[in-house]
Design a protein around this motif. Structure first.
Motif: not given
Length: 433
Positions: A119-142
């Motif tokens: 992602x860094x090499x190409x300038x793309x985004x990598x998002x994965x909020x749903x990978x931990x705890x479903x609907x609970x927003x925890x990745x973005x706060x961290x």
């Protein structure tokens, strides 16, 4: 500013994928208003074409690689799971400059570094909020909200199946096997529950949480893992006697070393939790994560940790963030692994034990048992003894000590002449009475 439609390729159309399609369809106008451009599904990759009657047939394809490579695809959303061929497909997308949204905890727990570098090499985004705890927003706060703080500890209930089983055992007094069977009937446990009940699912999530919280690359292999198969009704009863309950916890924390440095500890195991602890009241299939930070203090995130609609909510939330970045010409947060902290072996990690044993009712047995703890530098917090006939039940709760010292003490107890059996060993989190 880009206002052309943003093309999305969806990999997978199962329980979560079908909900993603529903949200994108039903909320199309609102999502356009939130992102600044229409979000258009270019195609949906599935294993078999005839199983998805609720999805427009013209969108379905079995050729995932061709879909990812299409020129009109800007974002790839992955809800298939597993490692291959998903890893190859997402790397293909990222290297081509296409952003990725994924709910794949197993993949991220093993290959975040590789994906982040692409992602860094190409300038793309990598998002994965749903990978931990479903609907609970925890990745973005961290990654974002607490980026200005120093996180010291993250502890959570991140697997709904095991939490349902343990909650039901505590409420009914039933054993593990019959409760697992009931969980299967109710749809809370898979036909093969291994990933859940043996802690693999929680360990993958713990690796992701530790990596984010401590700016260090942690993989699932770095996480000490124990499941709940050996938990008995007697364990739950013993916990209640201490005003505790038993939860399968994912624990990630900084461990200070004697030389002033720090290591990262990441571990998953069932533990006694005081009823006063906020995680003790998390019942059923719900998840919760408690984050402790130096400036913010203790924060708790609670909600539905699995299921089609809750997980799809997190996936679409990430998709909106990615689309906003593309419309406005920005980029999402990058991987932060600058700290490069070493991972603490489980044996060096400070923990506390609750040990229950059956002993002969003879003079000196308590002193002998206490001597085994003392010999290994383990301080005892409380001792409870109940005499029954010609024997007694002895329950010891320790103070904090290196896990290796505690484990060695338990091994030694098995060999004592007057210890009939060690019936239960559980770690203890938090302050117990």
């Amino acid at each position: 500013m880009n206002t052309r439609p943003i093309g999305v390729a969806l990999l997978g159309c199962g329980v979560v994928g079908s909900e993603v399609v529903r949200l994108l369809t039903e909320q199309a106008d609102e999502l356009t208003a939130r992102t600044g451009a229409p979000i258009e599904l270019r195609g949906i990759a599935v294993r078999k074409l005839g199983k998805h009657r609720d999805v427009p047939a013209e969108l379905l394809t079995t050729d995932s690689a061709a879909l990812v490579a299409r020129e009109d695809v800007d974002v790839v959303v992955e809800v298939v799971g597993g490692i291959e061929p998903v890893r190859t497909l997402l790397l293909q997308a990222l290297r081509a400059g296409r952003s990725v949204v994924t709910a794949n905890k197993a993949l991220l727990a093993e290959h975040t570094a590789e994906l982040a570098e692409a992602a860094d090499a190409s300038g793309a985004d990598l998002y994965f909020e749903a990978a931990v705890a479903g609907a609970i927003p925890i990745v973005r706060p961290l990654r974002e909200s607490l980026a200005g703080d120093r996180i010291t500890r993250v502890v959570g209930i991140v697997n709904g199946t095991t939490n349902f089983i343990l909650s039901a055992m505590d409420a009914t007094g039933a054993g593990y096997a019959e409760t697992l069977e009931e969980a299967g009937r109710l749809g809370y446990a898979e036909a093969d529950p291994t990933a859940d009940v043996d802690g693999f699912d929680a360990a993958a999530k713990a690796a992701i949480l530790a990596s984010l919280a401590f700016h260090t690359r942690v993989t699932a292999a770095d996480v000490h893992r124990e499941g709940i198969r050996d938990i008995t009704a007697s364990d739950l009863s013993a916990a209640r006697a201490l005003s505790c309950t038993v939860k399968l916890l994912a624990l990630c924390e900084r461990v200070p070393q004697a030389d002033g440095s720090e290591r990262v500890s990441a571990r998953v195991y069932p533990a006694m939790v005081p009823l006063s602890h906020p995680l003790a009241s998390v019942d059923g299939a719900f998840n919760a994560v408690v984050v402790e930070a130096e400036a913010a203090g203790r924060l708790m995130f609670y909600g539905q940790g699995a299921g089609g609609a809750p997980t799809a909510s997190a996936v679409v939330g990430d998709l909106v963030a990615v689309c906003r970045n593309q419309v406005q010409g920005g980029r999402g947060p990058r991987e932060s692994a600058y700290a490069q902290l070493a991972v603490s072996p489980m044996g060096d990690t400070p923990t506390r034990y609750h040990v229950s044993m059956e002993v002969a009712d003879v003079a000196g047995v308590l002193a002998t048992v206490a001597g085994e703890f003392s010999r290994r530098g383990v301080s005892i917090s409380t001792v409870r003894q109940a005499v029954r006939g010609d024997g007694a039940t002895l329950v010891v709760v320790t103070h904090t000590a290196p896990d290796s010292a505690l484990a060695a003490t338990v091994a030694a107890l098995h060999e004592l002449e007057h210890v009939t059996s060690v019936t239960s060993v559980l770690r203890v989190e938090g302050d117990t009475p």
